[in-house]
Enzyme design. Structure first.
Site, short mmCIF file in Angstrom:
data_model
loop_
_atom_site.label_atom_id
_atom_site.label_comp_id
_atom_site.label_asym_id
_atom_site.label_seq_id
_atom_site.Cartn_x
_atom_site.Cartn_y
_atom_site.Cartn_z
N LYS A 176 0.83 -1.21 0.00
CA LYS A 176 0.00 0.00 0.00
C LYS A 176 0.86 1.26 0.00
O LYS A 176 0.62 2.18 -0.78
CB LYS A 176 -0.94 -0.02 1.22
CG LYS A 176 -1.88 1.16 1.30
CD LYS A 176 -3.15 0.80 2.01
CE LYS A 176 -3.07 0.87 3.52
NZ LYS A 176 -2.96 2.25 4.02
N ASP B 204 1.69 -0.98 11.89
CA ASP B 204 0.37 -1.42 11.41
C ASP B 204 0.07 -2.87 11.76
O ASP B 204 -1.06 -3.33 11.60
CB ASP B 204 0.28 -1.24 9.88
CG ASP B 204 0.25 0.24 9.50
OD1 ASP B 204 -0.05 1.08 10.36
OD2 ASP B 204 0.54 0.55 8.33
C1 S3P Z 1 2.35 4.90 6.21
C2 S3P Z 1 2.92 5.25 7.40
C3 S3P Z 1 2.38 4.83 8.70
C4 S3P Z 1 1.40 3.69 8.58
C5 S3P Z 1 0.44 3.91 7.47
C6 S3P Z 1 1.18 4.04 6.14
C7 S3P Z 1 2.98 5.38 4.95
O1 S3P Z 1 1.71 5.92 9.28
O2 S3P Z 1 0.70 3.51 9.78
O3 S3P Z 1 -0.47 2.81 7.37
O4 S3P Z 1 2.64 4.86 3.88
O5 S3P Z 1 3.80 6.29 5.03
P1 S3P Z 1 2.49 7.03 10.18
O6 S3P Z 1 3.45 7.71 9.30
O7 S3P Z 1 1.43 7.95 10.68
O8 S3P Z 1 3.13 6.24 11.28
#
Ligand code: S3P
Length: 425
Positions: free
Chosen positions: A19, A312
Protein backbone atom coordinates in the site's frame (compact mmCIF):
# COMPACT_ATOMS: atom_id res chain seq x y z
CA UNK A 1 -19.28 -11.87 8.58
CA UNK A 2 -19.12 -15.01 10.74
CA UNK A 3 -16.07 -17.11 11.55
CA UNK A 4 -15.49 -20.38 13.41
CA UNK A 5 -12.46 -22.26 14.69
CA UNK A 6 -10.51 -23.37 11.62
CA UNK A 7 -9.14 -26.64 10.34
CA UNK A 8 -5.40 -26.41 9.42
CA UNK A 9 -4.62 -23.68 6.90
CA UNK A 10 -2.57 -25.07 4.05
CA UNK A 11 -1.34 -23.84 0.70
CA UNK A 12 0.14 -20.87 -1.11
CA UNK A 13 -1.08 -17.32 -1.13
CA UNK A 14 -0.07 -14.12 -2.94
CA UNK A 15 -1.03 -10.98 -1.05
CA UNK A 16 -1.79 -7.69 -2.86
CA UNK A 17 0.88 -5.10 -3.67
CA UNK A 18 2.32 -2.85 -0.97
CA UNK A 19 0.00 0.00 0.00
CA UNK A 20 2.72 2.51 0.95
CA UNK A 21 4.71 1.89 -2.23
CA UNK A 22 1.55 1.99 -4.39
CA UNK A 23 0.66 5.50 -3.14
CA UNK A 24 4.19 6.77 -3.66
CA UNK A 25 4.48 5.33 -7.18
CA UNK A 26 1.41 7.30 -8.32
CA UNK A 27 2.60 10.51 -6.66
CA UNK A 28 6.17 10.37 -7.97
CA UNK A 29 4.98 9.17 -11.38
CA UNK A 30 2.70 12.23 -11.62
CA UNK A 31 5.49 14.73 -10.95
CA UNK A 32 8.08 13.02 -13.16
CA UNK A 33 8.72 13.42 -16.86
CA UNK A 34 7.62 10.47 -18.98
CA UNK A 35 5.57 7.42 -18.13
CA UNK A 36 5.74 5.37 -14.94
CA UNK A 37 4.58 1.77 -15.23
CA UNK A 38 3.42 0.10 -12.02
CA UNK A 39 3.11 -3.67 -11.75
CA UNK A 40 1.14 -5.31 -8.89
CA UNK A 41 -0.42 -1.98 -7.86
CA UNK A 42 -2.76 -2.33 -4.86
CA UNK A 43 -6.28 -1.70 -6.15
CA UNK A 44 -7.61 -1.00 -2.64
CA UNK A 45 -9.83 2.00 -1.88
CA UNK A 46 -6.97 4.04 -0.34
CA UNK A 47 -4.70 3.86 -3.38
CA UNK A 48 -7.63 4.48 -5.72
CA UNK A 49 -8.25 7.70 -3.76
CA UNK A 50 -4.68 8.77 -4.57
CA UNK A 51 -5.26 8.08 -8.29
CA UNK A 52 -8.51 10.03 -8.18
CA UNK A 53 -6.79 13.08 -6.63
CA UNK A 54 -4.11 13.16 -9.34
CA UNK A 55 -6.66 12.77 -12.12
CA UNK A 56 -8.32 15.91 -10.76
CA UNK A 57 -4.97 17.68 -11.21
CA UNK A 58 -4.71 16.76 -14.89
CA UNK A 59 -2.71 13.52 -14.65
CA UNK A 60 -3.70 10.78 -17.05
CA UNK A 61 -3.75 7.36 -15.38
CA UNK A 62 -4.32 4.25 -17.52
CA UNK A 63 -5.49 1.13 -15.70
CA UNK A 64 -4.53 -1.95 -17.72
CA UNK A 65 -4.98 -5.57 -16.56
CA UNK A 66 -1.25 -6.12 -15.91
CA UNK A 67 -0.04 -2.63 -15.05
CA UNK A 68 -0.99 0.95 -14.31
CA UNK A 69 0.52 3.71 -16.38
CA UNK A 70 0.98 7.21 -14.96
CA UNK A 71 1.64 9.82 -17.62
CA UNK A 72 3.75 12.28 -15.65
CA UNK A 73 3.84 16.01 -16.27
CA UNK A 74 7.09 16.88 -14.47
CA UNK A 75 7.73 18.68 -11.18
CA UNK A 76 5.72 21.77 -12.18
CA UNK A 77 3.07 20.08 -14.34
CA UNK A 78 0.15 19.60 -11.92
CA UNK A 79 -2.93 21.68 -12.70
CA UNK A 80 -5.16 23.44 -10.17
CA UNK A 81 -7.68 20.74 -9.19
CA UNK A 82 -11.06 20.87 -10.85
CA UNK A 83 -12.75 20.00 -7.53
CA UNK A 84 -12.10 19.29 -3.82
CA UNK A 85 -9.58 16.46 -3.49
CA UNK A 86 -11.22 13.56 -1.62
CA UNK A 87 -8.71 11.28 0.13
CA UNK A 88 -11.39 8.91 1.47
CA UNK A 89 -9.97 6.98 4.45
CA UNK A 90 -6.32 7.46 3.50
CA UNK A 91 -3.89 9.15 5.90
CA UNK A 92 -1.01 8.54 3.51
CA UNK A 93 -2.83 10.34 0.69
CA UNK A 94 -3.72 13.41 2.73
CA UNK A 95 -0.36 13.84 4.46
CA UNK A 96 1.91 13.18 1.48
CA UNK A 97 -0.27 15.15 -0.91
CA UNK A 98 -0.27 18.16 1.44
CA UNK A 99 3.52 18.26 1.19
CA UNK A 100 3.32 18.16 -2.58
CA UNK A 101 0.61 20.82 -2.76
CA UNK A 102 2.26 23.30 -0.36
CA UNK A 103 4.80 24.40 -2.99
CA UNK A 104 2.48 24.59 -6.02
CA UNK A 105 1.27 27.82 -7.61
CA UNK A 106 -2.44 27.11 -7.01
CA UNK A 107 -4.92 26.63 -4.20
CA UNK A 108 -6.42 23.26 -3.32
CA UNK A 109 -8.81 21.81 -0.75
CA UNK A 110 -8.49 18.32 0.72
CA UNK A 111 -11.20 16.39 2.52
CA UNK A 112 -12.03 12.78 3.39
CA UNK A 113 -14.30 10.42 5.34
CA UNK A 114 -15.39 10.67 9.00
CA UNK A 115 -12.32 8.80 10.27
CA UNK A 116 -9.82 10.94 8.39
CA UNK A 117 -11.57 14.09 9.60
CA UNK A 118 -10.63 13.12 13.17
CA UNK A 119 -6.97 12.33 12.56
CA UNK A 120 -4.25 14.82 13.60
CA UNK A 121 -2.90 17.09 10.85
CA UNK A 122 -0.97 19.49 13.09
CA UNK A 123 2.01 17.17 12.65
CA UNK A 124 2.19 18.22 8.98
CA UNK A 125 0.82 21.77 9.33
CA UNK A 126 3.71 22.66 11.71
CA UNK A 127 6.65 21.77 9.41
CA UNK A 128 4.91 22.96 6.25
CA UNK A 129 4.16 26.32 7.88
CA UNK A 130 7.81 26.57 8.99
CA UNK A 131 8.76 26.12 5.31
CA UNK A 132 6.54 29.10 4.41
CA UNK A 133 3.53 27.01 3.38
CA UNK A 134 -0.02 28.24 3.91
CA UNK A 135 -2.11 25.36 5.23
CA UNK A 136 -5.41 26.11 6.90
CA UNK A 137 -7.58 23.66 8.79
CA UNK A 138 -10.97 24.94 7.58
CA UNK A 139 -12.73 24.08 10.87
CA UNK A 140 -9.76 25.39 12.87
CA UNK A 141 -9.33 22.04 14.63
CA UNK A 142 -6.02 20.92 13.05
CA UNK A 143 -7.93 18.29 11.09
CA UNK A 144 -9.19 17.80 7.54
CA UNK A 145 -10.67 19.59 5.55
CA UNK A 146 -7.50 21.49 4.72
CA UNK A 147 -7.11 24.42 2.40
CA UNK A 148 -3.65 24.76 0.92
CA UNK A 149 -2.53 27.93 -0.81
CA UNK A 150 0.59 27.10 -2.81
CA UNK A 151 3.56 29.33 -1.85
CA UNK A 152 7.31 29.52 -2.54
CA UNK A 153 8.88 27.32 0.15
CA UNK A 154 12.15 27.59 2.01
CA UNK A 155 14.38 24.65 2.91
CA UNK A 156 14.46 23.93 6.65
CA UNK A 157 15.64 21.38 9.14
CA UNK A 158 12.75 19.86 11.06
CA UNK A 159 13.02 17.81 14.26
CA UNK A 160 9.92 15.67 14.20
CA UNK A 161 8.50 14.67 17.59
CA UNK A 162 7.01 11.51 16.04
CA UNK A 163 8.51 8.65 14.05
CA UNK A 164 6.11 8.85 11.14
CA UNK A 165 6.79 8.05 7.51
CA UNK A 166 3.79 10.16 6.56
CA UNK A 167 5.25 13.25 8.25
CA UNK A 168 8.75 12.53 6.91
CA UNK A 169 7.46 11.99 3.36
CA UNK A 170 5.29 15.12 3.52
CA UNK A 171 8.34 17.22 4.42
CA UNK A 172 10.52 15.55 1.75
CA UNK A 173 7.92 16.11 -0.97
CA UNK A 174 7.58 19.77 0.02
CA UNK A 175 11.40 19.91 -0.04
CA UNK A 176 11.31 19.18 -3.79
CA UNK A 177 9.90 22.70 -4.23
CA UNK A 178 12.00 24.56 -1.62
CA UNK A 179 14.75 27.11 -2.19
CA UNK A 180 17.46 24.96 -0.59
CA UNK A 181 18.05 21.58 1.08
CA UNK A 182 15.40 20.30 3.48
CA UNK A 183 16.07 17.77 6.21
CA UNK A 184 14.06 15.97 8.85
CA UNK A 185 15.14 14.04 11.93
CA UNK A 186 12.80 11.57 13.60
CA UNK A 187 13.21 9.78 16.95
CA UNK A 188 13.45 6.32 15.31
CA UNK A 189 13.65 5.45 11.62
CA UNK A 190 10.21 4.99 10.04
CA UNK A 191 9.55 3.19 6.74
CA UNK A 192 11.89 4.52 4.05
CA UNK A 193 9.95 3.83 0.83
CA UNK A 194 9.84 7.54 -0.08
CA UNK A 195 13.60 7.91 0.20
CA UNK A 196 14.26 4.79 -1.92
CA UNK A 197 11.75 5.73 -4.59
CA UNK A 198 12.70 9.41 -4.75
CA UNK A 199 16.30 8.33 -5.35
CA UNK A 200 15.35 5.89 -8.09
CA UNK A 201 13.29 8.62 -9.85
CA UNK A 202 16.35 10.91 -9.81
CA UNK A 203 16.13 13.02 -6.63
CA UNK A 204 19.16 13.60 -4.43
CA UNK A 205 18.25 12.14 -1.03
CA UNK A 206 20.72 11.19 1.68
CA UNK A 207 19.99 9.33 4.90
CA UNK A 208 22.23 9.32 7.98
CA UNK A 209 21.08 7.77 11.25
CA UNK A 210 17.54 9.12 11.76
CA UNK A 211 17.98 12.17 9.48
CA UNK A 212 17.05 12.42 5.81
CA UNK A 213 18.02 15.35 3.54
CA UNK A 214 16.63 16.21 0.11
CA UNK A 215 17.88 18.71 -2.49
CA UNK A 216 15.26 20.78 -4.34
CA UNK A 217 14.26 20.95 -8.01
CA UNK A 218 15.51 17.58 -9.29
CA UNK A 219 14.75 16.32 -12.77
CA UNK A 220 12.49 13.34 -11.97
CA UNK A 221 12.05 10.66 -14.65
CA UNK A 222 9.27 8.06 -14.83
CA UNK A 223 10.33 4.53 -13.84
CA UNK A 224 9.15 0.94 -13.98
CA UNK A 225 7.96 0.08 -10.48
CA UNK A 226 7.50 -3.59 -9.58
CA UNK A 227 5.63 -3.80 -6.32
CA UNK A 228 6.35 -6.48 -3.71
CA UNK A 229 3.42 -7.92 -1.75
CA UNK A 230 2.45 -5.92 1.35
CA UNK A 231 3.95 -7.32 4.56
CA UNK A 232 1.11 -5.61 6.44
CA UNK A 233 -1.35 -7.83 4.52
CA UNK A 234 0.89 -10.89 4.81
CA UNK A 235 0.85 -10.34 8.59
CA UNK A 236 -2.68 -11.82 8.87
CA UNK A 237 -1.59 -15.04 7.17
CA UNK A 238 1.62 -15.18 9.21
CA UNK A 239 -0.47 -14.96 12.38
CA UNK A 240 -3.15 -17.38 11.13
CA UNK A 241 -0.48 -19.93 10.14
CA UNK A 242 1.19 -19.67 13.55
CA UNK A 243 -2.05 -19.87 15.55
CA UNK A 244 -4.13 -22.55 13.80
CA UNK A 245 -2.76 -26.02 14.72
CA UNK A 246 -1.41 -28.04 11.79
CA UNK A 247 -1.10 -25.05 9.43
CA UNK A 248 1.61 -24.52 6.82
CA UNK A 249 1.33 -21.48 4.52
CA UNK A 250 3.69 -20.17 1.86
CA UNK A 251 3.15 -16.44 1.33
CA UNK A 252 4.70 -15.48 -2.01
CA UNK A 253 6.75 -12.39 -2.85
CA UNK A 254 6.34 -10.29 0.32
CA UNK A 255 8.26 -7.02 0.81
CA UNK A 256 10.83 -7.43 3.60
CA UNK A 257 12.30 -3.92 3.74
CA UNK A 258 14.12 -3.72 7.13
CA UNK A 259 12.07 -0.63 8.07
CA UNK A 260 8.93 -2.79 7.76
CA UNK A 261 9.96 -6.25 8.93
CA UNK A 262 9.46 -5.84 12.69
CA UNK A 263 6.73 -8.47 12.66
CA UNK A 264 9.22 -11.08 11.48
CA UNK A 265 11.61 -10.14 14.27
CA UNK A 266 8.84 -10.29 16.87
CA UNK A 267 7.59 -13.64 15.59
CA UNK A 268 11.11 -15.04 15.96
CA UNK A 269 11.33 -13.58 19.51
CA UNK A 270 8.07 -15.43 20.22
CA UNK A 271 9.53 -18.73 18.99
CA UNK A 272 7.75 -18.87 15.62
CA UNK A 273 8.75 -21.28 12.84
CA UNK A 274 9.16 -18.84 9.94
CA UNK A 275 11.53 -19.12 6.99
CA UNK A 276 12.36 -16.62 4.25
CA UNK A 277 12.80 -18.31 0.87
CA UNK A 278 13.70 -17.10 -2.62
CA UNK A 279 14.96 -13.70 -1.43
CA UNK A 280 15.14 -11.08 -4.19
CA UNK A 281 15.02 -7.33 -4.78
CA UNK A 282 12.86 -5.14 -7.05
CA UNK A 283 13.49 -1.39 -7.31
CA UNK A 284 15.75 -1.55 -4.21
CA UNK A 285 12.92 -3.09 -2.17
CA UNK A 286 13.82 -6.57 -0.83
CA UNK A 287 11.20 -9.34 -1.03
CA UNK A 288 10.95 -13.03 -0.16
CA UNK A 289 8.53 -15.93 0.08
CA UNK A 290 7.56 -16.47 3.72
CA UNK A 291 6.97 -20.02 4.90
CA UNK A 292 4.99 -20.17 8.14
CA UNK A 293 4.23 -23.27 10.21
CA UNK A 294 2.03 -23.62 13.28
CA UNK A 295 4.15 -22.90 16.37
CA UNK A 296 3.59 -22.68 20.09
CA UNK A 297 4.38 -19.04 20.85
CA UNK A 298 5.75 -17.39 23.97
CA UNK A 299 5.26 -13.84 25.25
CA UNK A 300 7.71 -11.04 24.44
CA UNK A 301 8.51 -7.33 24.86
CA UNK A 302 7.90 -4.83 22.04
CA UNK A 303 9.00 -1.20 22.34
CA UNK A 304 11.38 1.55 21.16
CA UNK A 305 12.84 1.51 17.67
CA UNK A 306 10.97 -1.70 16.83
CA UNK A 307 7.60 0.09 17.01
CA UNK A 308 7.74 2.04 13.69
CA UNK A 309 8.82 -1.15 11.88
CA UNK A 310 5.61 -2.95 12.84
CA UNK A 311 3.20 -0.12 13.62
CA UNK A 312 0.37 -1.42 11.41
CA UNK A 313 0.92 -5.01 12.53
CA UNK A 314 0.46 -4.34 16.27
CA UNK A 315 -3.24 -5.29 16.26
CA UNK A 316 -2.54 -8.75 14.87
CA UNK A 317 0.59 -9.08 17.03
CA UNK A 318 -1.62 -8.42 20.08
CA UNK A 319 -3.87 -11.26 18.88
CA UNK A 320 -0.85 -13.58 18.64
CA UNK A 321 0.22 -12.52 22.13
CA UNK A 322 -3.20 -13.47 23.52
CA UNK A 323 -2.63 -17.05 22.33
CA UNK A 324 1.03 -17.18 23.45
CA UNK A 325 2.25 -18.65 26.74
CA UNK A 326 3.41 -15.93 29.15
CA UNK A 327 3.22 -12.16 29.19
CA UNK A 328 3.68 -9.74 26.30
CA UNK A 329 4.34 -6.08 27.06
CA UNK A 330 3.80 -3.50 24.29
CA UNK A 331 5.16 0.01 25.04
CA UNK A 332 5.82 3.25 23.09
CA UNK A 333 2.81 2.52 20.87
CA UNK A 334 0.73 5.67 21.58
CA UNK A 335 0.59 6.35 17.82
CA UNK A 336 -1.99 3.53 17.62
CA UNK A 337 -4.51 5.90 19.22
CA UNK A 338 -4.54 8.08 16.08
CA UNK A 339 -4.77 5.50 13.32
CA UNK A 340 -7.93 4.70 11.29
CA UNK A 341 -9.48 4.08 14.73
CA UNK A 342 -8.15 4.22 18.29
CA UNK A 343 -6.51 0.84 17.86
CA UNK A 344 -5.22 0.63 21.44
CA UNK A 345 -8.69 1.00 22.96
CA UNK A 346 -10.37 -1.25 20.44
CA UNK A 347 -7.76 -4.01 20.67
CA UNK A 348 -8.05 -4.09 24.46
CA UNK A 349 -11.85 -4.07 24.31
CA UNK A 350 -12.18 -6.76 21.65
CA UNK A 351 -9.53 -9.05 23.15
CA UNK A 352 -11.26 -8.78 26.53
CA UNK A 353 -14.61 -9.53 24.85
CA UNK A 354 -13.05 -12.81 23.61
CA UNK A 355 -11.89 -13.64 27.15
CA UNK A 356 -8.24 -12.55 26.96
CA UNK A 357 -6.39 -11.19 30.01
CA UNK A 358 -5.32 -7.72 28.79
CA UNK A 359 -4.52 -4.54 30.72
CA UNK A 360 -4.29 -1.21 28.88
CA UNK A 361 -1.38 1.12 29.68
CA UNK A 362 -0.62 4.74 28.70
CA UNK A 363 1.25 3.77 25.55
CA UNK A 364 0.45 0.11 24.96
CA UNK A 365 -0.88 -2.93 26.76
CA UNK A 366 0.07 -5.94 28.84
CA UNK A 367 -1.27 -9.23 27.54
CA UNK A 368 -1.13 -12.29 29.78
CA UNK A 369 -1.46 -14.99 27.16
CA UNK A 370 -2.64 -18.54 27.26
CA UNK A 371 -6.25 -18.10 28.45
CA UNK A 372 -8.48 -19.89 25.90
CA UNK A 373 -10.34 -17.33 23.77
CA UNK A 374 -14.02 -17.64 22.84
CA UNK A 375 -16.12 -16.16 20.04
CA UNK A 376 -17.81 -12.74 20.39
CA UNK A 377 -19.64 -10.15 18.31
CA UNK A 378 -17.13 -7.45 17.43
CA UNK A 379 -17.45 -4.27 15.40
CA UNK A 380 -14.67 -3.34 12.97
CA UNK A 381 -15.14 0.39 13.73
CA UNK A 382 -14.66 0.60 9.95
CA UNK A 383 -10.96 -0.10 10.51
CA UNK A 384 -9.63 -2.66 8.02
CA UNK A 385 -6.82 -3.84 10.30
CA UNK A 386 -9.22 -4.42 13.22
CA UNK A 387 -11.51 -6.52 10.98
CA UNK A 388 -8.64 -8.67 9.66
CA UNK A 389 -6.96 -9.09 13.07
CA UNK A 390 -10.15 -10.44 14.65
CA UNK A 391 -10.96 -12.64 11.67
CA UNK A 392 -7.59 -14.28 12.47
CA UNK A 393 -8.30 -14.42 16.23
CA UNK A 394 -11.60 -16.18 15.57
CA UNK A 395 -9.87 -18.98 13.63
CA UNK A 396 -8.15 -20.13 16.82
CA UNK A 397 -10.97 -19.34 19.30
CA UNK A 398 -13.79 -21.58 20.60
CA UNK A 399 -17.24 -21.05 19.07
CA UNK A 400 -18.45 -18.44 16.64
CA UNK A 401 -17.25 -14.86 16.14
CA UNK A 402 -19.22 -12.27 14.23
CA UNK A 403 -17.46 -9.20 12.83
CA UNK A 404 -19.81 -6.40 11.90
CA UNK A 405 -19.03 -3.88 9.16
CA UNK A 406 -16.42 -6.39 7.99
CA UNK A 407 -16.31 -5.16 4.40
CA UNK A 408 -13.95 -2.29 5.36
CA UNK A 409 -11.13 -4.66 4.35
CA UNK A 410 -11.58 -3.16 0.86
CA UNK A 411 -9.32 -0.29 2.08
CA UNK A 412 -6.17 -2.41 1.82
CA UNK A 413 -7.17 -5.98 0.91
CA UNK A 414 -10.41 -6.34 -1.07
CA UNK A 415 -10.03 -10.16 -1.49
CA UNK A 416 -9.01 -10.89 2.10
CA UNK A 417 -11.90 -13.18 3.06
CA UNK A 418 -11.74 -15.14 -0.22
CA UNK A 419 -7.97 -15.59 0.16
CA UNK A 420 -8.39 -16.77 3.76
CA UNK A 421 -11.03 -19.26 2.69
CA UNK A 422 -8.79 -20.59 -0.09
CA UNK A 423 -6.44 -21.97 2.59
CA UNK A 424 -9.19 -23.87 4.45
CA UNK A 425 -10.16 -27.39 3.49
C1 S3P B 1 2.35 4.90 6.21
C2 S3P B 1 2.92 5.25 7.40
C3 S3P B 1 2.38 4.83 8.70
C4 S3P B 1 1.40 3.69 8.58
C5 S3P B 1 0.44 3.91 7.47
C6 S3P B 1 1.18 4.04 6.14
C7 S3P B 1 2.98 5.38 4.95
O1 S3P B 1 1.71 5.92 9.28
O2 S3P B 1 0.70 3.51 9.78
O3 S3P B 1 -0.47 2.81 7.37
O4 S3P B 1 2.64 4.86 3.88
O5 S3P B 1 3.80 6.29 5.03
P1 S3P B 1 2.49 7.03 10.18
O6 S3P B 1 3.45 7.71 9.30
O7 S3P B 1 1.43 7.95 10.68
O8 S3P B 1 3.13 6.24 11.28
Amino acid sequence: MKFRRSTPLKGEITVPGDKSISHRSVMLGAISKGTTSITNFLEGADCLSTIDCFRKMGIEVERKPEEILIHGKGLHGLLAPSDTLDVGNSGTTVRLLSGLLAGQTFQSTLTGDDSIQKRPMKRIITPLTAMGGEIKSIRDNDCVPLQIQGRPLKGIHYDSPVSSAQVKSCVLLAGLYADGPTSITEPYVSRNHSELMLRSFGASVTSKDTTVTIEPEPELTGQKVIMPGDISSAAYFIAAGLLVPGSEILIKNVGTNPTRDGILRVCRQMGADIQLLDQKEHCQEPAADILVRYSSLKGTEIHGELIPTLIDELPVIAVMAAFAEGTTVIRDAQELKVKESNRLDIMVHHLQAMGADVTPTEDGMIIRGGTPLHGATLDSHLDHRIAMSFAVASLAAQGETEITRADCVNISYPRFYEDLQSLQY
